[in-house]
Design an enzyme around this catalytic site. Structure first.
Site: not given
Ligand code: BQF
Length: 288
Positions: A54, A100, A123
């Site tokens: 992010k 987060q 969010d």
């Molecule tokens: C990719 C998330 C579960 C629980 C809390 C790129 C992200 C992930 C994968 C990423 C996720 C999942 C995020 C890829 C943010 C997605 O290239 O496949 C980016 O950063 N995510 C989160 O903030 O909290 C989570 C999944």
């Protein structure tokens, strides 16, 4: 049949390119840089990666970010007081705030989400913003469903009138996804079924999906026999395994029956992060 790949990474780059210009315009007109505050409590390795994605995303589009790192044993009151400070943020601007998830177990997430100013809630998890979505007047759309909707719309996948089956009923993905796709208008007008871990005869229902969206949190949960030939399959899962990341969908089997499929990595994930950036610019506009 072998499914066409829905490339989330490529679309994320395209949306970020558009955003960079909009951010530059905003800065020119308001003499202020859209700014995201990201709060990370503890040191969950997945969360570390997500917050870094992010922060990097902000840099790519010309926005500012501040990362607040709190120790794993932070109390609920300590977190609430940081949020209160960022809600006000007079001297230095903060337009968007994200906490987060998941949070350590001494902190009750249902006390934290309502504490974020609904005008900075990038969010889209504040109860006021959830209520607005339910009523069809969304302010900030939750990032993962927002990204999936963009992926469908921008790839010209017909949504109106089609049967979407959402597997998973979380507050972050399944529930808001269902609401968004059943809404009237562009990106909506679908017939939506929501399934979950207690659903009877799940394969019978998933096989009826024109568009199957899977966010159940179990690796390779959806297999080829559960998918109608030619269906659009969206995989929200992310699981670290010895052989790298896998999703909630058995990609190799399902890509032989589906018409379109998202990969993991490089599918929904990059869009989730990108829509957070979109929401941060929207928050900056809202506060001006
Ligand atoms: C990719 C998330 C579960 C629980 C809390 C790129 C992200 C992930 C994968 C990423 C996720 C999942 C995020 C890829 C943010 C997605 O290239 O496949 C980016 O950063 N995510 C989160 O903030 O909290 C989570 C999944």
């Amino acid at each position: 049949m072998t499914a066409a790949i829905l490339d989330g990474k490529k679309l994320a780059k395209q949306i970020r390119d558009e955003l960079r210009d909009e951010v530059a315009d905003f800065i020119e007109n308001n003499a202020e840089v859209p700014t995201l505050a990201a709060i990370l409590v503890g040191n969950d390795s997945g969360s570390e990666v997500y917050v870094r994605n992010k922060v990097t995303g902000c840099e790519q589009v010309g926005m500012q970010s501040r990362m607040y790192r709190l120790p794993a044993e932070t109390s609920q009151d300590e977190l609430l007081s940081l949020i209160a400070k960022l809600n006000k943020a007079k001297d230095e601007p903060v337009h968007g705030i994200l906490v987060q998830l998941p949070l350590p177990k001494q902190i009750d997430v249902t006390r934290i989400l309502p504490a974020v100013s609904p005008l900075k809630d990038v969010d889209g998890f504040h109860p006021e913003n959830v209520g607005r979505l339910v009523q069809g007047k969304p302010r900030f759309l939750p990032c993962t469903p927002f990204g999936i909707q963009q992926l469908l719309v921008r790839n010209k996948i017909e949504i109106a009138g089609r049967h979407v089956v959402v597997v998973g009923r979380s507050d972050t993905v399944g529930k808001p996804m269902a609401l968004m796709l059943m809404q009237r208008g562009l990106g909506g007008d679908a017939t939506v079924t929501v399934c979950h871990s207690k659903t009877n005869n799940l394969p019978e229902i998933t096989r009826q999906a024109d568009i199957l969206i899977v966010a159940i949190g179990q690796p390779k949960f959806i297999t080829a026999p559960m998918v109608k030939p030619g269906a659009v399959v969206i995989d929200v899962g992310i699981h670290r395994t010895g052989k790298g990341l896998v999703g909630d969908v058995d990609f190799s089997g399902v890509s032989r029956v589906a018409g379109h499929i998202t990969p993991v990595p490089g599918g929904v994930g990059p869009l989730t992060v990108t829509m957070l950036l979109v929401n941060t610019l929207a928050a900056a506009r809202l506060l001006h």
